[in-house]
Design an enzyme around this catalytic site. Structure first.
Site, mmCIF file in Angstrom:
data_model
loop_
_atom_site.group_PDB
_atom_site.id
_atom_site.type_symbol
_atom_site.label_atom_id
_atom_site.label_comp_id
_atom_site.label_asym_id
_atom_site.label_seq_id
_atom_site.Cartn_x
_atom_site.Cartn_y
_atom_site.Cartn_z
ATOM 1 C CE LYS A 1 -4.912 3.939 1.442
ATOM 2 N NZ LYS A 1 -3.938 3.000 0.668
ATOM 3 C CG ASP B 1 -1.778 -0.153 2.123
ATOM 4 O OD1 ASP B 1 -0.512 0.283 1.653
ATOM 5 O OD2 ASP B 1 -2.747 0.659 1.960
ATOM 6 C CE LYS C 1 -5.927 1.444 3.709
ATOM 7 N NZ LYS C 1 -5.353 0.465 2.749
#
Length: 331
Positions: free
Chosen positions: A267, A167, A231
Protein backbone atom coordinates in the site's frame (compact mmCIF):
# COMPACT_ATOMS: atom_id res chain seq x y z
CA UNK A 1 17.04 -14.90 -4.07
CA UNK A 2 19.19 -16.66 -1.48
CA UNK A 3 18.74 -15.48 2.10
CA UNK A 4 20.69 -16.39 5.21
CA UNK A 5 19.33 -18.82 7.78
CA UNK A 6 20.17 -19.67 11.36
CA UNK A 7 20.25 -22.94 13.22
CA UNK A 8 18.34 -21.89 16.31
CA UNK A 9 14.57 -21.59 16.53
CA UNK A 10 12.73 -18.52 17.74
CA UNK A 11 11.20 -18.73 21.17
CA UNK A 12 8.76 -16.85 23.40
CA UNK A 13 5.21 -15.58 23.01
CA UNK A 14 5.91 -13.29 20.06
CA UNK A 15 7.65 -16.02 18.10
CA UNK A 16 4.90 -18.55 18.80
CA UNK A 17 2.35 -16.17 17.27
CA UNK A 18 4.43 -15.56 14.14
CA UNK A 19 3.42 -17.23 10.86
CA UNK A 20 4.87 -20.59 9.89
CA UNK A 21 6.78 -19.45 6.81
CA UNK A 22 10.14 -21.07 7.57
CA UNK A 23 11.86 -17.80 8.49
CA UNK A 24 10.87 -17.44 12.15
CA UNK A 25 14.26 -18.83 13.15
CA UNK A 26 15.95 -15.63 12.01
CA UNK A 27 14.17 -13.81 14.85
CA UNK A 28 15.75 -15.95 17.57
CA UNK A 29 17.71 -12.93 18.79
CA UNK A 30 18.71 -9.41 17.86
CA UNK A 31 21.96 -10.73 16.41
CA UNK A 32 20.35 -13.38 14.18
CA UNK A 33 17.78 -10.91 12.93
CA UNK A 34 20.43 -8.27 12.25
CA UNK A 35 22.54 -10.84 10.42
CA UNK A 36 19.59 -11.76 8.23
CA UNK A 37 18.49 -8.20 7.44
CA UNK A 38 22.00 -6.94 6.77
CA UNK A 39 22.62 -10.00 4.62
CA UNK A 40 19.94 -8.94 2.16
CA UNK A 41 21.34 -7.69 -1.18
CA UNK A 42 22.20 -4.00 -1.18
CA UNK A 43 19.97 -1.71 -3.22
CA UNK A 44 21.38 -0.11 -6.37
CA UNK A 45 19.76 3.30 -5.87
CA UNK A 46 20.59 4.57 -9.35
CA UNK A 47 19.24 1.44 -11.00
CA UNK A 48 16.10 1.43 -8.84
CA UNK A 49 15.23 5.03 -9.61
CA UNK A 50 16.01 4.60 -13.32
CA UNK A 51 13.71 1.58 -13.59
CA UNK A 52 10.92 3.35 -11.71
CA UNK A 53 11.26 6.36 -14.00
CA UNK A 54 11.31 4.16 -17.10
CA UNK A 55 8.16 2.29 -16.12
CA UNK A 56 6.50 5.62 -15.42
CA UNK A 57 6.73 6.54 -19.11
CA UNK A 58 4.47 3.69 -20.23
CA UNK A 59 1.35 4.92 -22.02
CA UNK A 60 -2.09 3.37 -21.52
CA UNK A 61 -4.87 4.10 -23.99
CA UNK A 62 -8.64 3.67 -24.55
CA UNK A 63 -10.09 0.42 -23.12
CA UNK A 64 -6.94 -0.31 -21.12
CA UNK A 65 -7.18 3.18 -19.62
CA UNK A 66 -10.81 2.64 -18.67
CA UNK A 67 -9.87 -0.62 -16.99
CA UNK A 68 -6.99 1.05 -15.14
CA UNK A 69 -9.23 3.86 -13.84
CA UNK A 70 -11.83 1.44 -12.49
CA UNK A 71 -9.13 -0.79 -11.02
CA UNK A 72 -7.52 2.18 -9.28
CA UNK A 73 -10.87 3.32 -7.85
CA UNK A 74 -11.45 -0.18 -6.47
CA UNK A 75 -8.02 -0.04 -4.76
CA UNK A 76 -8.47 3.25 -2.90
CA UNK A 77 -8.50 3.31 0.88
CA UNK A 78 -10.51 6.53 1.14
CA UNK A 79 -8.91 8.23 4.10
CA UNK A 80 -9.62 10.92 6.66
CA UNK A 81 -7.15 11.20 9.53
CA UNK A 82 -7.59 14.68 10.94
CA UNK A 83 -8.12 16.00 14.42
CA UNK A 84 -11.25 17.76 13.13
CA UNK A 85 -12.93 14.56 11.89
CA UNK A 86 -16.58 14.37 12.91
CA UNK A 87 -19.16 11.57 12.68
CA UNK A 88 -20.86 13.53 9.89
CA UNK A 89 -17.67 13.76 7.87
CA UNK A 90 -17.00 10.06 8.30
CA UNK A 91 -20.56 9.14 7.29
CA UNK A 92 -20.21 11.30 4.17
CA UNK A 93 -16.88 9.66 3.34
CA UNK A 94 -18.44 6.24 3.81
CA UNK A 95 -21.26 7.11 1.44
CA UNK A 96 -18.74 8.30 -1.13
CA UNK A 97 -16.72 5.09 -0.76
CA UNK A 98 -19.82 2.98 -1.41
CA UNK A 99 -20.97 5.06 -4.39
CA UNK A 100 -18.10 7.27 -5.57
CA UNK A 101 -20.10 8.73 -8.46
CA UNK A 102 -23.82 9.03 -7.59
CA UNK A 103 -24.59 9.86 -11.25
CA UNK A 104 -23.02 6.65 -12.56
CA UNK A 105 -23.87 3.33 -10.94
CA UNK A 106 -21.25 1.53 -13.04
CA UNK A 107 -18.48 3.14 -11.03
CA UNK A 108 -16.88 0.62 -8.65
CA UNK A 109 -16.82 1.20 -4.92
CA UNK A 110 -13.53 1.88 -3.18
CA UNK A 111 -11.72 -0.84 -1.27
CA UNK A 112 -12.03 0.71 2.19
CA UNK A 113 -12.55 3.73 4.36
CA UNK A 114 -9.62 4.48 6.67
CA UNK A 115 -10.25 6.34 9.95
CA UNK A 116 -9.07 6.67 13.55
CA UNK A 117 -10.21 3.97 16.02
CA UNK A 118 -12.89 6.14 17.63
CA UNK A 119 -14.56 6.57 14.23
CA UNK A 120 -14.60 2.88 13.27
CA UNK A 121 -18.15 2.20 14.48
CA UNK A 122 -19.46 5.23 12.57
CA UNK A 123 -17.64 4.17 9.39
CA UNK A 124 -18.83 0.59 9.78
CA UNK A 125 -22.42 1.75 9.92
CA UNK A 126 -21.94 4.02 6.90
CA UNK A 127 -20.68 1.21 4.65
CA UNK A 128 -22.84 -1.61 6.04
CA UNK A 129 -23.83 -4.21 3.45
CA UNK A 130 -21.64 -2.72 0.71
CA UNK A 131 -18.48 -4.84 0.82
CA UNK A 132 -16.38 -1.73 1.50
CA UNK A 133 -13.94 -2.48 4.31
CA UNK A 134 -13.22 -0.30 7.31
CA UNK A 135 -9.54 0.22 8.07
CA UNK A 136 -8.29 1.88 11.22
CA UNK A 137 -4.90 3.38 11.95
CA UNK A 138 -3.57 2.33 15.33
CA UNK A 139 -0.48 1.95 17.54
CA UNK A 140 -0.27 5.66 18.41
CA UNK A 141 -0.44 6.74 14.76
CA UNK A 142 1.39 8.58 13.22
CA UNK A 143 4.47 8.82 15.49
CA UNK A 144 4.16 5.46 17.21
CA UNK A 145 5.61 6.96 20.39
CA UNK A 146 3.78 5.00 23.07
CA UNK A 147 4.20 1.89 25.18
CA UNK A 148 3.32 -1.48 23.70
CA UNK A 149 0.39 -1.74 26.13
CA UNK A 150 -1.11 1.48 24.80
CA UNK A 151 -0.50 0.43 21.20
CA UNK A 152 -2.23 -2.90 21.73
CA UNK A 153 -5.15 -1.20 23.47
CA UNK A 154 -5.45 1.06 20.41
CA UNK A 155 -5.62 -2.01 18.15
CA UNK A 156 -8.11 -3.86 20.34
CA UNK A 157 -10.39 -0.82 20.45
CA UNK A 158 -10.43 -0.65 16.65
CA UNK A 159 -11.04 -4.37 16.20
CA UNK A 160 -13.78 -4.43 18.86
CA UNK A 161 -15.52 -1.59 17.02
CA UNK A 162 -15.52 -3.67 13.83
CA UNK A 163 -12.36 -2.75 11.94
CA UNK A 164 -11.68 -5.15 9.07
CA UNK A 165 -8.10 -3.89 8.71
CA UNK A 166 -5.55 -2.30 11.04
CA UNK A 167 -2.82 0.05 9.79
CA UNK A 168 -0.02 0.11 12.38
CA UNK A 169 3.14 2.21 12.45
CA UNK A 170 6.49 0.71 13.34
CA UNK A 171 8.76 2.26 15.96
CA UNK A 172 11.12 4.03 13.57
CA UNK A 173 13.40 5.09 16.40
CA UNK A 174 13.92 1.47 17.42
CA UNK A 175 14.45 0.41 13.82
CA UNK A 176 17.00 3.12 13.09
CA UNK A 177 18.81 2.27 16.34
CA UNK A 178 19.16 -1.31 15.10
CA UNK A 179 16.69 -2.74 17.64
CA UNK A 180 15.15 -4.98 15.02
CA UNK A 181 13.88 -7.63 17.44
CA UNK A 182 11.88 -5.00 19.35
CA UNK A 183 10.19 -3.92 16.11
CA UNK A 184 9.59 -7.56 15.13
CA UNK A 185 8.03 -8.42 18.48
CA UNK A 186 5.73 -5.40 18.36
CA UNK A 187 4.47 -6.36 14.90
CA UNK A 188 3.85 -9.94 16.04
CA UNK A 189 1.98 -8.71 19.12
CA UNK A 190 -0.17 -6.34 17.05
CA UNK A 191 -0.91 -9.12 14.56
CA UNK A 192 -2.08 -11.29 17.43
CA UNK A 193 -4.27 -8.46 18.75
CA UNK A 194 -5.90 -8.18 15.31
CA UNK A 195 -7.34 -11.64 15.79
CA UNK A 196 -8.37 -13.98 13.02
CA UNK A 197 -10.43 -11.55 10.97
CA UNK A 198 -8.63 -8.18 10.76
CA UNK A 199 -5.80 -7.88 8.25
CA UNK A 200 -2.67 -6.03 9.33
CA UNK A 201 -0.95 -3.31 7.29
CA UNK A 202 2.50 -2.34 8.60
CA UNK A 203 3.54 1.27 7.91
CA UNK A 204 7.28 1.96 7.67
CA UNK A 205 7.23 5.74 7.14
CA UNK A 206 9.78 5.33 4.37
CA UNK A 207 10.54 9.07 4.34
CA UNK A 208 12.11 8.65 7.78
CA UNK A 209 14.10 5.49 7.03
CA UNK A 210 16.75 7.48 5.11
CA UNK A 211 18.03 4.76 2.76
CA UNK A 212 16.68 2.24 0.29
CA UNK A 213 18.58 -0.48 2.13
CA UNK A 214 16.58 0.36 5.25
CA UNK A 215 13.32 0.18 3.28
CA UNK A 216 14.26 -3.28 2.00
CA UNK A 217 15.17 -4.41 5.52
CA UNK A 218 11.93 -3.01 6.96
CA UNK A 219 9.93 -4.76 4.24
CA UNK A 220 11.42 -8.15 5.07
CA UNK A 221 11.15 -7.53 8.79
CA UNK A 222 7.45 -6.69 8.47
CA UNK A 223 6.72 -9.72 6.32
CA UNK A 224 8.63 -12.13 8.56
CA UNK A 225 6.62 -10.78 11.52
CA UNK A 226 3.32 -11.54 9.79
CA UNK A 227 2.22 -8.38 7.97
CA UNK A 228 -0.64 -8.91 5.52
CA UNK A 229 0.35 -5.64 3.81
CA UNK A 230 3.42 -3.46 3.88
CA UNK A 231 2.71 0.26 3.57
CA UNK A 232 5.00 3.12 2.66
CA UNK A 233 3.82 6.02 4.75
CA UNK A 234 1.43 7.76 7.11
CA UNK A 235 0.95 10.70 4.75
CA UNK A 236 2.03 12.95 7.61
CA UNK A 237 5.68 13.61 6.63
CA UNK A 238 7.35 15.45 3.74
CA UNK A 239 8.32 12.35 1.70
CA UNK A 240 5.66 9.68 1.34
CA UNK A 241 5.01 7.16 -1.44
CA UNK A 242 7.31 7.43 -4.45
CA UNK A 243 7.60 5.18 -7.49
CA UNK A 244 11.08 4.11 -6.37
CA UNK A 245 10.24 3.13 -2.79
CA UNK A 246 7.06 1.38 -3.94
CA UNK A 247 9.01 -0.51 -6.62
CA UNK A 248 11.45 -1.65 -3.96
CA UNK A 249 8.62 -2.92 -1.74
CA UNK A 250 7.00 -4.69 -4.70
CA UNK A 251 10.29 -6.48 -5.34
CA UNK A 252 10.34 -7.49 -1.67
CA UNK A 253 6.84 -9.03 -1.69
CA UNK A 254 7.61 -10.81 -4.97
CA UNK A 255 10.82 -12.31 -3.55
CA UNK A 256 9.17 -13.15 -0.24
CA UNK A 257 6.44 -15.15 -1.98
CA UNK A 258 9.03 -16.91 -4.14
CA UNK A 259 10.84 -18.01 -0.99
CA UNK A 260 7.94 -18.73 1.38
CA UNK A 261 4.84 -19.20 -0.76
CA UNK A 262 3.11 -16.42 1.23
CA UNK A 263 1.68 -13.42 -0.63
CA UNK A 264 1.78 -10.00 1.04
CA UNK A 265 0.08 -6.84 -0.19
CA UNK A 266 1.56 -3.38 -0.79
CA UNK A 267 0.00 0.00 0.00
CA UNK A 268 1.65 3.23 -1.17
CA UNK A 269 0.15 6.16 0.75
CA UNK A 270 0.55 9.91 0.65
CA UNK A 271 1.26 12.13 -2.33
CA UNK A 272 -0.61 10.12 -4.98
CA UNK A 273 -3.15 12.66 -6.20
CA UNK A 274 -3.88 12.12 -9.90
CA UNK A 275 -5.13 9.36 -12.16
CA UNK A 276 -1.87 9.63 -14.08
CA UNK A 277 0.07 8.98 -10.88
CA UNK A 278 -2.12 5.99 -10.00
CA UNK A 279 -1.69 4.48 -13.46
CA UNK A 280 2.09 4.68 -13.12
CA UNK A 281 1.87 2.72 -9.88
CA UNK A 282 -0.35 0.08 -11.50
CA UNK A 283 2.30 -0.36 -14.20
CA UNK A 284 4.90 -0.82 -11.45
CA UNK A 285 2.74 -3.54 -9.90
CA UNK A 286 2.18 -5.39 -13.16
CA UNK A 287 5.80 -5.22 -14.31
CA UNK A 288 7.38 -6.02 -10.93
CA UNK A 289 5.16 -8.26 -8.80
CA UNK A 290 2.83 -9.39 -11.58
CA UNK A 291 -0.87 -9.73 -12.26
CA UNK A 292 -1.54 -11.57 -8.99
CA UNK A 293 -1.15 -8.24 -7.19
CA UNK A 294 -3.47 -6.32 -9.54
CA UNK A 295 -6.39 -6.72 -7.17
CA UNK A 296 -7.63 -4.68 -4.23
CA UNK A 297 -6.95 -7.63 -1.93
CA UNK A 298 -3.22 -7.19 -2.60
CA UNK A 299 -2.69 -3.56 -3.62
CA UNK A 300 -4.15 -0.34 -2.22
CA UNK A 301 -3.75 3.39 -2.55
CA UNK A 302 -3.89 5.36 0.68
CA UNK A 303 -5.48 8.58 -0.52
CA UNK A 304 -8.33 11.05 -0.38
CA UNK A 305 -8.04 13.56 -3.24
CA UNK A 306 -6.92 10.82 -5.67
CA UNK A 307 -10.46 9.48 -5.95
CA UNK A 308 -11.75 12.82 -7.21
CA UNK A 309 -9.32 12.90 -10.12
CA UNK A 310 -9.98 9.26 -10.98
CA UNK A 311 -13.71 10.07 -11.20
CA UNK A 312 -13.07 13.18 -13.31
CA UNK A 313 -10.88 11.23 -15.73
CA UNK A 314 -13.42 8.41 -15.87
CA UNK A 315 -16.17 10.86 -16.77
CA UNK A 316 -13.93 12.52 -19.37
CA UNK A 317 -13.22 9.15 -20.99
CA UNK A 318 -16.94 8.36 -21.15
CA UNK A 319 -18.20 11.72 -22.45
CA UNK A 320 -15.18 13.37 -24.06
CA UNK A 321 -15.34 16.39 -21.77
CA UNK A 322 -14.57 17.37 -18.22
CA UNK A 323 -17.41 18.20 -15.89
CA UNK A 324 -17.55 21.36 -13.80
CA UNK A 325 -15.78 21.67 -10.45
CA UNK A 326 -18.89 20.49 -8.59
CA UNK A 327 -18.89 17.10 -10.36
CA UNK A 328 -17.21 15.45 -7.37
CA UNK A 329 -17.34 16.25 -3.69
CA UNK A 330 -14.37 17.97 -2.11
CA UNK A 331 -12.96 15.84 0.72
Amino acid sequence: MTTPTTASAASGTAASAAPAHGLTDVAASDSTLRRFLHGLPGVDAVGLEARAASLGTRSIKTTAKAFALDLAISMVDLTTLEGADTPGKVRALGAKAVRPDPTDRTSPATAAVCVYPDMVATAKEAVAGSGVKVASVATAFPAGRASLEIKLADVREAVAAGADEVDMVIDRGAFLAGKYLKVYEEIVAVKEACGADARLKVIFETGELSTYDNIRRASWLGMIAGADFIKTSTGKVAVNATPANTLLMLEAVRDFRAQTGIQVGVKPAGGIRTAKDATKFLVLVNETAGEDWLDSHWFRFGASSLLNDLLMQRQKLATGRYSGPDYVTVD
